[in-house]
Design a protein around this motif. Structure first.
Motif, PDB file in Angstrom:
ATOM      1  N   PRO A  86      52.011  90.151   6.338  1.00 49.89           N
ATOM      2  CA  PRO A  86      50.696  89.518   6.108  1.00 49.89           C
ATOM      3  C   PRO A  86      49.562  90.457   6.504  1.00 49.89           C
ATOM      4  O   PRO A  86      49.653  91.175   7.507  1.00 49.89           O
ATOM      5  CB  PRO A  86      50.743  88.282   7.025  1.00 49.89           C
ATOM      6  N   LEU A  87      48.508  90.444   5.713  1.00 51.49           N
ATOM      7  CA  LEU A  87      47.365  91.320   5.961  1.00 51.49           C
ATOM      8  C   LEU A  87      46.126  90.506   6.304  1.00 51.49           C
ATOM      9  O   LEU A  87      45.875  89.461   5.711  1.00 51.49           O
ATOM     10  CB  LEU A  87      47.056  92.174   4.733  1.00 51.49           C
ATOM     11  N   ALA A  88      45.350  91.001   7.256  1.00 46.21           N
ATOM     12  CA  ALA A  88      44.017  90.457   7.544  1.00 46.21           C
ATOM     13  C   ALA A  88      43.029  91.561   7.173  1.00 46.21           C
ATOM     14  O   ALA A  88      43.002  92.615   7.810  1.00 46.21           O
ATOM     15  CB  ALA A  88      43.886  90.083   9.013  1.00 46.21           C
ATOM     16  N   LEU A  89      42.246  91.319   6.116  1.00 48.81           N
ATOM     17  CA  LEU A  89      41.380  92.360   5.572  1.00 48.81           C
ATOM     18  C   LEU A  89      39.904  91.972   5.651  1.00 48.81           C
ATOM     19  O   LEU A  89      39.571  90.782   5.658  1.00 48.81           O
ATOM     20  CB  LEU A  89      41.725  92.635   4.106  1.00 48.81           C
ATOM     21  N   PRO A  90      39.020  92.974   5.667  1.00 55.34           N
ATOM     22  CA  PRO A  90      37.585  92.673   5.557  1.00 55.34           C
ATOM     23  C   PRO A  90      37.311  91.964   4.239  1.00 55.34           C
ATOM     24  O   PRO A  90      38.052  92.149   3.262  1.00 55.34           O
ATOM     25  CB  PRO A  90      36.931  94.059   5.579  1.00 55.34           C
TER      26      PRO A  90
ATOM     27  N   ALA B  74      46.479  87.611   3.630  1.00 52.70           N
ATOM     28  CA  ALA B  74      46.704  86.265   4.140  1.00 52.70           C
ATOM     29  C   ALA B  74      45.404  85.682   4.675  1.00 52.70           C
ATOM     30  O   ALA B  74      45.228  84.464   4.720  1.00 52.70           O
ATOM     31  CB  ALA B  74      47.754  86.296   5.240  1.00 52.70           C
ATOM     32  N   MET B  75      44.482  86.573   5.041  1.00 50.08           N
ATOM     33  CA  MET B  75      43.202  86.139   5.588  1.00 50.08           C
ATOM     34  C   MET B  75      42.198  87.263   5.384  1.00 50.08           C
ATOM     35  O   MET B  75      42.526  88.437   5.528  1.00 50.08           O
ATOM     36  CB  MET B  75      43.360  85.816   7.080  1.00 50.08           C
ATOM     37  N   SER B  76      40.975  86.911   5.008  1.00 51.44           N
ATOM     38  CA  SER B  76      39.902  87.900   4.917  1.00 51.44           C
ATOM     39  C   SER B  76      38.684  87.342   5.642  1.00 51.44           C
ATOM     40  O   SER B  76      38.479  86.131   5.702  1.00 51.44           O
ATOM     41  CB  SER B  76      39.560  88.237   3.463  1.00 51.44           C
ATOM     42  N   SER B  77      37.874  88.262   6.197  1.00 50.40           N
ATOM     43  CA  SER B  77      36.725  87.826   6.995  1.00 50.40           C
ATOM     44  C   SER B  77      35.732  88.978   7.117  1.00 50.40           C
ATOM     45  O   SER B  77      36.089  90.146   6.934  1.00 50.40           O
ATOM     46  CB  SER B  77      37.191  87.394   8.387  1.00 50.40           C
TER      47      SER B  77
END
Length: 297
Positions: free
Chosen positions: A190-194, A218-221
């Motif tokens: 899973p990746l959390a990306l800008p 999986a999530m961006s922010s």
């Protein structure tokens, strides 16, 4: 310490209309109009373009506004230096930086600086690089730290740092024990990306595409802190160019280098207003920032 006519020009440039400038300065709009008209008559040029959405400085207006802002800040610097005669390193420092840098080394630098000079106070603004550069150009911030952003006219680049991109994962993550990873390795987790507004996101997507890989975060922010917390709780991978191993270790995270050539290095600029003489206190803190960056912090 500045002609009232220049103050009015700066206010209209800052707020976009005579009416709003009049409201902020608590003066009649007609007084502002007269002063601007007087300068335009003396110079033989128009200082503002009247548009549907407000007033924008013309080419001549931009020159006058830039001069006025420098004069305004130089006067503030003179006052600060006079006050410092009563005791060294008093003053207020305004810093604008992208969140990856603002969340990690900057607060520590500020704390260390106040340890030596406890009467110094700070404002710290977190934002995107475009807004940071605008604040420095307009005199709203003394020091700016931007990420992968070409510096516009009106600012001086006082330092450039180039850094390789790494990943940050929880210490118990399968990739944490590796000495280096590839994008193919990373794509399995899973990746959390800008979010898509950030230049780092575009860089990451381009790098994956070069290797025939798709990015499905999986999530961006737009918050580095949020992505870091998600990584710790969900076992996700976060890309980073500013974290150091000691800080990651303290948070239960591990920094792992990326070995693929397709991942471009990132560029950090430290900027100040063009041709501005910084107050002594701001200059002293700037040297701290530059020293940390040059040492690879």
């Amino acid at each position: 310490m500045q002609p009232i006519s220049i103050r009015y020009v700066l206010a209209v440039a800052r707020y976009g209309s005579i009416a709003e400038a009049a409201s902020r300065l608590n003066v009649a709009g007609s007084a502002i109009s007269r002063q601007i008209a007087k300068i335009e008559e003396q110079l033989g040029v128009e200082l503002f373009e009247r548009r549907a959405r407000g007033m924008v400085p013309s080419a001549a207006g931009e020159i006058l506004v830039a001069h006025g802002r420098r004069t305004e800040l130089d006067a503030s610097s003179a006052i600060a230096e006079i006050r410092e005669l009563r005791g060294p390193h008093k003053g207020h420092i305004r810093v604008a930086a992208f969140d990856g840098f603002a969340l990690e080394p900057l607060p520590r630098m500020m704390s260390d600086f106040r340890g030596s000079y406890p009467q110094v106070t700070f404002d710290l603004y977190l934002g995107n690089s475009f807004e940071i550069a605008r604040q420095v150009k307009d005199g709203e911030a003394d020091i700016g730290v931007t990420f992968n952003h070409p510096s516009p006219r009106g600012v001086d680049v006082v330092h450039v740092s180039r850094r390789l991109v790494s990943i940050v994962v929880p210490k118990d993550h399968a990739l944490a024990k590796r000495r280096g990873v590839t994008l193919k390795d990373i794509s399995r987790y899973p990746l959390a990306l800008p979010d898509k507004s950030r230049t780092q996101r575009q860089m990451i997507e381009t790098a994956f595409a070069r290797h025939g890989l798709r990015v499905e975060p999986a999530m961006s922010s737009n918050s580095v802190a949020a992505m870091r917390q998600f990584a710790k709780s969900a076992g996700a991978v976060v890309f980073s160019s500013s974290r150091i191993a000691e800080e990651a270790d303290a948070e239960g995270l591990k920094v792992v280098p990326i070995r693929d050539d397709g991942v471009a290095e990132t560029v950090i600029h430290v900027i100040t207003m063009e041709k501005r003489t910084l107050p002594a206190t701001v200059q002293a803190f700037l040297e701290i920032v530059l020293g940390r960056l040059r040492s690879g912090d």
